[in-house]
Structures are given as C-alpha cells and as structure tokens.
Design an enzyme around this catalytic site. Structure first.
Site, PDB file in Angstrom:
ATOM      1  N   ASP A  82     -33.707  54.516   1.565  1.00  0.00           N
ATOM      2  CA  ASP A  82     -32.297  54.065   1.503  1.00  0.00           C
ATOM      3  C   ASP A  82     -31.650  54.958   0.463  1.00  0.00           C
ATOM      4  OD1 ASP A  82     -33.123  53.063  -0.746  1.00  0.00           O
ATOM      5  OD2 ASP A  82     -32.852  51.001  -0.061  1.00  0.00           O
ATOM      6  N   GLY A  83     -32.208  55.775  -0.162  1.00  0.00           N
ATOM      7  CA  GLY A  83     -31.484  56.739  -0.981  1.00  0.00           C
ATOM      8  C   GLY A  83     -31.536  56.188  -2.510  1.00  0.00           C
ATOM      9  N   GLU A  84     -32.129  54.983  -2.734  1.00  0.00           N
ATOM     10  CA  GLU A  84     -32.248  54.542  -4.256  1.00  0.00           C
ATOM     11  C   GLU A  84     -33.378  55.350  -4.825  1.00  0.00           C
ATOM     12  OE1 GLU A  84     -32.622  50.327  -4.466  1.00  0.00           O
ATOM     13  OE2 GLU A  84     -30.804  49.984  -3.907  1.00  0.00           O
ATOM     14  N   ARG A 100     -13.867  68.358 -16.216  1.00  0.00           N
ATOM     15  CA  ARG A 100     -12.741  68.924 -15.784  1.00  0.00           C
ATOM     16  C   ARG A 100     -11.389  68.025 -15.519  1.00  0.00           C
ATOM     17  NH1 ARG A 100     -14.977  73.038 -11.479  1.00  0.00           N
ATOM     18  NH2 ARG A 100     -16.781  71.558 -11.343  1.00  0.00           N
ATOM     19  N   GLN A 101     -11.954  66.668 -15.082  1.00  0.00           N
ATOM     20  CA  GLN A 101     -10.639  65.878 -15.054  1.00  0.00           C
ATOM     21  C   GLN A 101     -10.643  65.056 -16.231  1.00  0.00           C
ATOM     22  OE1 GLN A 101      -9.317  64.889 -12.007  1.00  0.00           O
ATOM     23  NE2 GLN A 101      -8.004  63.256 -12.987  1.00  0.00           N
ATOM     24  N   ASP A 150      -8.067  82.734 -16.284  1.00  0.00           N
ATOM     25  CA  ASP A 150      -6.977  81.908 -16.795  1.00  0.00           C
ATOM     26  C   ASP A 150      -6.890  81.731 -18.348  1.00  0.00           C
ATOM     27  OD1 ASP A 150      -8.994  79.898 -17.304  1.00  0.00           O
ATOM     28  OD2 ASP A 150      -9.054  79.048 -15.429  1.00  0.00           O
ATOM     29  N   LYS A 192      -3.394  81.570 -14.244  1.00  0.00           N
ATOM     30  CA  LYS A 192      -3.876  81.084 -12.723  1.00  0.00           C
ATOM     31  C   LYS A 192      -2.954  79.722 -12.559  1.00  0.00           C
ATOM     32  CE  LYS A 192      -7.724  78.394 -12.599  1.00  0.00           C
ATOM     33  NZ  LYS A 192      -9.171  77.971 -12.599  1.00  0.00           N
ATOM     34  N   ARG A 203      -3.373  76.581  -9.685  1.00  0.00           N
ATOM     35  CA  ARG A 203      -4.145  76.080  -8.564  1.00  0.00           C
ATOM     36  C   ARG A 203      -3.483  75.275  -7.848  1.00  0.00           C
ATOM     37  NH1 ARG A 203      -9.490  75.548  -7.444  1.00  0.00           N
ATOM     38  NH2 ARG A 203     -10.323  76.216  -9.723  1.00  0.00           N
ATOM     39  N   ASP A 235     -16.164  83.649 -16.928  1.00  0.00           N
ATOM     40  CA  ASP A 235     -15.596  82.154 -16.872  1.00  0.00           C
ATOM     41  C   ASP A 235     -16.816  81.246 -17.023  1.00  0.00           C
ATOM     42  OD1 ASP A 235     -13.769  80.078 -16.716  1.00  0.00           O
ATOM     43  OD2 ASP A 235     -13.290  80.653 -14.528  1.00  0.00           O
TER      44      ASP A 235
HETATM   45  C1  R5P Z   1     -11.173  76.096 -14.584  1.00  0.00           C
HETATM   46  O1  R5P Z   1     -10.430  76.071 -15.572  1.00  0.00           O
HETATM   47  C2  R5P Z   1     -12.622  76.527 -14.750  1.00  0.00           C
HETATM   48  O2  R5P Z   1     -12.777  77.452 -15.911  1.00  0.00           O
HETATM   49  C3  R5P Z   1     -12.956  77.437 -13.631  1.00  0.00           C
HETATM   50  O3  R5P Z   1     -12.045  78.635 -13.491  1.00  0.00           O
HETATM   51  C4  R5P Z   1     -12.830  76.820 -12.167  1.00  0.00           C
HETATM   52  O4  R5P Z   1     -13.246  75.472 -12.611  1.00  0.00           O
HETATM   53  C5  R5P Z   1     -13.721  77.265 -11.142  1.00  0.00           C
HETATM   54  O5  R5P Z   1     -13.419  76.504 -10.030  1.00  0.00           O
HETATM   55  P1  R5P Z   1     -13.462  77.394  -8.718  1.00  0.00           P
HETATM   56  O6  R5P Z   1     -14.593  78.262  -8.504  1.00  0.00           O
HETATM   57  O7  R5P Z   1     -13.602  76.364  -7.777  1.00  0.00           O
HETATM   58  O8  R5P Z   1     -12.238  77.970  -8.685  1.00  0.00           O
END
Ligand code: R5P
Length: 319
Positions: free
Chosen positions: A56-58, A113-114, A188, A211, A213, A238
């Site tokens: 079941d995924g557990e 990232r969030q 970026d 950059k 997005r 990066d």
């Molecule tokens: C964002 O600021 C990170 O440094 C990466 O540039 C980003 O998360 C890369 O995500 P993706 O490959 O989906 O563009």
C-alpha cells in the site's frame, strides 16, 4: 576500525552487546554509496537502515537493535516525500534505541526553494520542512542548500549546529582541468556569489546573467555582458538543475552570444524527466555534477568536505 557494512540480520544479532563510545555512520539504502565514502574517510563503522515498502506504499524502517550514543544518519532527500517519512521513523527510533546525538547528513536539502509565500495562502515549505528536520536531529550537514533569500542555514533549519558545504570550488576546479580558460556563467543573479567563489578557487573568469521564470519549464535568461562569451568555452554553473529549463535558456543565450562551446556543472543533478535531452538540444556538450544525487554526470565527490564536517560535529579526534 575500518568501515564495514552489516546486514540487518547481522545487526540484529548485536542485541545486548555493549558498545564503546565510537559513533556510527547509519545509512539509508539509497544513500549508502556516499555514506560508505564518508565512513571510509573517518574509519567509522557503516551500518544500515533497512526500508521495506508495503504494497500500500507505507514503509517499514528497521535499524540495528542497539545504537551508540552518537550517530551520523545519512539520507538522500531528492524525491523527498516518502524519504522524509522514512527519515522521521528512523530518527525517532534511533532515539529509542540509545542515540543521544544525531547528526543528519542530507547531501541535498529538499523544499528549500519555496522560501516565501509568492501568492497568498501558499505554504512556505523551506520554513516548515526546516522545522520538521530540526526536530529530528541535533546537527545537520548538507551541500549547497538553496538559501538565496535566507542568510544562514540555521534560519531555514533551526538546529543547534548546522554546516553547509559548498561544491562550487570542486566543480570549478573540475571545469578548469577539463576546459582551461573557460568562462563560468551564473545563470541568474542568485547564483552570482556562489559562482564567484568557485571561480576564485579555480582561477577562472566568471560572468552573470538575469533570469525570469514564467512557469515550471518556461525560463528566459539574458546575459549581462554577452560580448564576454564570444569565441570561448562557456561553462554554466548552478547549485541545482531540475527540469533543466534554466541551464537550457542560459546555454541558448551563450550560444547566441558566440560561445564556441557550452558545458554545464551543477551540484545537485536532479535532472527530472527529459532534462538531459533538453540540455543536449540546447547545445550543452558536456554535463558534470557532484555526487549529492547519484547520476551518470557525477564527476566530483563531496565525500571529503562532508566527512570533515561530520568529524567536526561528532567531535572526532583530530577534527
Ligand atoms: C534557482 O534559483 C536554482 O538555482 C536553479 O536555477 C533552478 O532551481 C533550476 O531549476 P530548473 O532546472 O527547473 O530550471
């Protein structure tokens, strides 16, 4: 003592044995390769967390039946959701089995990232997952956490001790050896300081871009000084590649600016779906990554700096 690995059954036979004060490296199956390299460097025992996935995924998580007072628990947190639950089960169990101090080694730190609510009502995952991890461990070691708007790792993960290792110098030196004279390009503004540190360590020039997005896979990258790319090899650097959209857009911009070759080096090779194909199609000739996430592009190992950080946090002699 050299690094060794016991099966779950062998470990189970250790019930009732007394342990010296030597810490263990305790690894989840998917983190075993990097954990083994850390254990070898520190001459510490390498033991296994075994994980069974029920239909079941557990998950059922099993640790050696008795633990020393200090452990370094190594878990990968890419593809994180099930792994976070398994980590919670393991860390809580480790306490019950005698571990007083848990150093979490998470080479890739997920959900970073969030770092704010971009729209009203959004969960700020960096803060929430950070607090969750801090409740599980006493110290944390990671590599290049995505903290672009957060000053310190401990602001994201409020744990008493935290160490963030940077793979930028390792990656940049690898680029310098493979493509002497290459221009390192931060795709970026957020990556600029990190790329600069790598460039300074490797003696390479570096440049920046901006950059925008527009969606998960829609990214526009504009070079700050396109003339610097003309007639030379440009290597994009990066911290993480996920869909590859950022690197692909930066590669197209560098090509359009006259770069003779475009390569890319990243710390965390998430490369989801068709990311590698997308990068090839954008003209990226060579891809390198660190071994925080196992991937065919892994070219440099973070085992040495991770081991040094673990040694410091476990207060090992000579650290
Ligand atoms: C964002 O600021 C990170 O440094 C990466 O540039 C980003 O998360 C890369 O995500 P993706 O490959 O989906 O563009």
């Amino acid at each position: 003592m050299t690094a060794k690995h016991l099966s779950a059954d062998q470990s189970a036979q250790r019930i009732g044995q007394s342990f010296g004060p030597q810490p263990w490296i305790l690894a989840f199956p998917e983190a075993r390769a990097l954990a083994g390299r850390i254990a070898s460097r520190l001459s510490l025992p390498l033991e296994a967390v075994s994980v069974h996935r029920f239909p079941d995924g557990e998950r059922r998580v099993r640790l050696p039946a008795a633990l020393p007072p200090e452990i370094a628990l190594v878990q990968r947190l890419d593809d994180p959701d099930a792994r976070l639950v398994a980590l919670m089960l393991a860390a809580e169990t480790a306490r019950e089995l005698g571990a007083h101090r848990i150093v979490l080694v998470a080479p890739y730190l997920c959900y970073m990232r969030q770092d704010r609510a971009f729209q009203p009502g959004e969960a700020v995952s960096q803060r929430i997952v950070g607090r969750f991890l801090a409740r599980l461990c006493d110290a944390l070691v990671t590599v290049d956490p995505h903290l672009h708007r957060t000053r310190r790792l401990q602001e994201a993960v409020p744990v008493p001790e935290a160490v963030a290792v940077s793979a930028a110098p390792l990656l940049a030196r690898h680029v310098a050896a493979a493509r002497p004279g290459a221009l390192l390009l931060a795709p970026d503004a957020e990556a600029a300081a990190w790329v600069r540190a790598g460039a300074e360590a490797a003696g390479l020039e570096w440049a920046t871009a901006h950059k925008e997005r527009r969606g998960d896979r829609e990214v526009e990258v504009v070079l700050d000084d396109p003339a610097r790319c003309r007639g030379r090899c440009v290597c994009l650097l990066d911290d993480v590649a996920s869909t590859g959209a950022t690197l692909a857009a930066a590669a197209r911009a560098a090509r359009a600016a006259g770069a003779t070759e475009v390569c890319a080096a990243v710390t965390h090779a998430l490369f989801v779906g068709d990311a590698v194909g997308r990068l090839r199609a954008a003209g990226v000739s060579e891809l390198w990554s660190a071994d925080t996430v196992p991937h065919p592009t892994n070219a440099v190992s973070v085992a040495a700096p991770l081991a040094a950080a673990v040694a410091g946090l476990l207060r090992l002699e000579g650290a």
